[in-house]
Design a protein around this motif. Structure first.
Motif, mmCIF file in Angstrom:
data_model
loop_
_atom_site.group_PDB
_atom_site.id
_atom_site.type_symbol
_atom_site.label_atom_id
_atom_site.label_comp_id
_atom_site.label_asym_id
_atom_site.label_seq_id
_atom_site.Cartn_x
_atom_site.Cartn_y
_atom_site.Cartn_z
ATOM 1 N N PHE A 60 -5.514 -9.500 -32.345
ATOM 2 C CA PHE A 60 -5.541 -10.625 -31.415
ATOM 3 C C PHE A 60 -5.717 -11.942 -32.160
ATOM 4 O O PHE A 60 -5.061 -12.928 -31.852
ATOM 5 N N MET A 61 -6.598 -11.951 -33.131
ATOM 6 C CA MET A 61 -6.874 -13.182 -33.865
ATOM 7 C C MET A 61 -5.654 -13.658 -34.662
ATOM 8 O O MET A 61 -5.507 -14.849 -34.901
ATOM 9 N N SER A 62 -4.784 -12.738 -35.049
ATOM 10 C CA SER A 62 -3.595 -13.132 -35.813
ATOM 11 C C SER A 62 -2.323 -13.088 -34.958
ATOM 12 O O SER A 62 -1.216 -13.220 -35.495
ATOM 13 N N LEU A 63 -2.466 -12.940 -33.663
ATOM 14 C CA LEU A 63 -1.326 -12.815 -32.761
ATOM 15 C C LEU A 63 -0.473 -14.084 -32.756
ATOM 16 O O LEU A 63 -0.984 -15.192 -32.575
ATOM 17 N N ARG A 64 0.820 -13.892 -32.977
ATOM 18 C CA ARG A 64 1.783 -14.983 -32.940
ATOM 19 C C ARG A 64 2.999 -14.523 -32.149
ATOM 20 O O ARG A 64 3.356 -13.345 -32.176
ATOM 21 N N GLN A 65 3.661 -15.442 -31.482
ATOM 22 C CA GLN A 65 4.813 -15.104 -30.664
ATOM 23 C C GLN A 65 5.957 -14.577 -31.508
ATOM 24 O O GLN A 65 6.579 -13.582 -31.150
ATOM 25 N N GLY A 66 6.237 -15.218 -32.611
ATOM 26 C CA GLY A 66 7.330 -14.764 -33.468
ATOM 27 C C GLY A 66 8.627 -14.663 -32.687
ATOM 28 O O GLY A 66 9.014 -15.584 -31.977
ATOM 29 N N ASP A 67 9.290 -13.525 -32.787
ATOM 30 C CA ASP A 67 10.567 -13.309 -32.096
ATOM 31 C C ASP A 67 10.386 -12.764 -30.682
ATOM 32 O O ASP A 67 11.375 -12.515 -29.988
ATOM 33 N N SER A 68 9.159 -12.563 -30.255
ATOM 34 C CA SER A 68 8.884 -12.028 -28.914
ATOM 35 C C SER A 68 9.240 -13.046 -27.847
ATOM 36 O O SER A 68 9.203 -14.255 -28.076
ATOM 37 N N SER A 69 9.548 -12.545 -26.666
ATOM 38 C CA SER A 69 9.743 -13.445 -25.529
ATOM 39 C C SER A 69 8.373 -13.965 -25.097
ATOM 40 O O SER A 69 7.333 -13.435 -25.499
ATOM 41 N N VAL A 70 8.376 -14.989 -24.281
ATOM 42 C CA VAL A 70 7.122 -15.527 -23.759
ATOM 43 C C VAL A 70 6.392 -14.443 -22.970
ATOM 44 O O VAL A 70 5.186 -14.270 -23.099
ATOM 45 N N ALA A 71 7.121 -13.689 -22.154
ATOM 46 C CA ALA A 71 6.500 -12.623 -21.350
ATOM 47 C C ALA A 71 5.828 -11.583 -22.241
ATOM 48 O O ALA A 71 4.702 -11.138 -21.956
ATOM 49 N N HIS A 82 -9.410 -8.867 -23.800
ATOM 50 C CA HIS A 82 -10.525 -7.972 -23.475
ATOM 51 C C HIS A 82 -11.399 -7.679 -24.686
ATOM 52 O O HIS A 82 -12.547 -7.288 -24.530
ATOM 53 N N PHE A 83 -10.864 -7.858 -25.867
ATOM 54 C CA PHE A 83 -11.590 -7.475 -27.075
ATOM 55 C C PHE A 83 -12.202 -8.656 -27.819
ATOM 56 O O PHE A 83 -12.896 -8.460 -28.800
ATOM 57 N N VAL A 84 -11.940 -9.858 -27.358
ATOM 58 C CA VAL A 84 -12.485 -11.035 -28.027
ATOM 59 C C VAL A 84 -13.091 -11.970 -26.973
ATOM 60 O O VAL A 84 -12.619 -13.080 -26.764
ATOM 61 N N PRO A 85 -14.156 -11.530 -26.324
ATOM 62 C CA PRO A 85 -14.710 -12.331 -25.227
ATOM 63 C C PRO A 85 -15.281 -13.676 -25.659
ATOM 64 O O PRO A 85 -15.310 -14.610 -24.863
ATOM 65 N N LEU A 86 -15.709 -13.817 -26.914
ATOM 66 C CA LEU A 86 -16.256 -15.106 -27.348
ATOM 67 C C LEU A 86 -15.214 -16.214 -27.272
ATOM 68 O O LEU A 86 -15.543 -17.367 -27.015
ATOM 69 N N ILE A 87 -13.970 -15.879 -27.504
ATOM 70 C CA ILE A 87 -12.896 -16.869 -27.396
ATOM 71 C C ILE A 87 -12.433 -16.976 -25.951
ATOM 72 O O ILE A 87 -12.296 -18.067 -25.409
ATOM 73 N N THR A 88 -12.218 -15.863 -25.319
ATOM 74 C CA THR A 88 -11.558 -15.882 -24.019
ATOM 75 C C THR A 88 -12.467 -16.301 -22.870
ATOM 76 O O THR A 88 -11.973 -16.651 -21.814
ATOM 77 N N ARG A 89 -13.768 -16.283 -23.074
ATOM 78 C CA ARG A 89 -14.666 -16.777 -22.020
ATOM 79 C C ARG A 89 -14.757 -18.301 -22.033
ATOM 80 O O ARG A 89 -15.151 -18.900 -21.046
#
Length: 129
Positions: A60-71, A82-89
Motif C-alpha cells: 500500500f505504501m508503495s502503491l502507484r497507478q502505473g499502467d492500471s486504470s483509475v478503477a 484496511h491495513f494502514v489505518p494511521l494514514i487512512t483515518r
C-alpha cells in the motif's frame, strides 16, 4: 450502528473458509457480546497473519497507478486502506497518498479540480480518465 450489528453483518457476509471459521469461533466466543474491535482482531489474526499484514502495508505504501486504470488503482487503494489505518483515518493524509499514487498526468488533472477529499478526488479521477 453498534458493535453487535457490525458483527452480525460481518458474520452474514462471510463465505467459505471464513464462514466455517466463524462457526467454530462461535463455540468459544459469544457472538452476541463480541465487540467489533475484538471481532476484527480475531478475523485478521486468522486470515491476515502479521507477516501478511506487513507485506500488504508495504504494498500500500508503495502503491502507484502505473499502467492500471483509475478503477483498478482505486480498488487496490481501497483494499490497502484496511491495513494502514494511521494514514487512512486522517482525511488529508489519505487524500495526499491517493494523489501521490496517481499517474502524473492524472494527478495534474485531478489537482486542477481541487478536490476537498478522497471521495471527490476519486470522482475527479474517473472523470479525467
Amino acid at each position: 450502528m453498534g458493535d453487535g450489528d457490525r458483527v452480525r453483518c460481518a458474520v452474514y457476509m462471510l463465505r467459505d473458509d471464513a464462514s466455517l471459521w466463524c462457526e467454530g469461533a462461535a463455540h468459544a466466543v459469544n457472538l452476541a457480546t463480541l465487540t467489533w474491535d475484538r471481532f476484527k482482531e480475531m478475523f485478521y489474526g486468522k486470515f491476515f497473519p502479521a507477516d501478511v499484514r506487513s507485506r500488504l502495508t508495504r504494498e500500500f505504501m508503495s502503491l502507484r497507478q502505473g499502467d492500471s486504470s483509475v478503477a483498478e488503482f482505486i480498488h487496490k487503494f481501497d483494499r490497502g486502506c484496511h491495513f494502514v489505518p494511521l494514514i487512512t483515518r486522517d482525511a488529508r493524509q489519505k487524500l495526499r497518498h491517493f494523489m501521490d499514487g496517481l499517474r502524473p498526468t492524472n494527478r495534474r488533472d485531478v489537482m486542477l479540480m481541487r478536490p476537498a477529499g478522497y471521495d471527490e478526488a476519486t470522482s475527479c479521477a474517473f472523470q479525467e480518465e
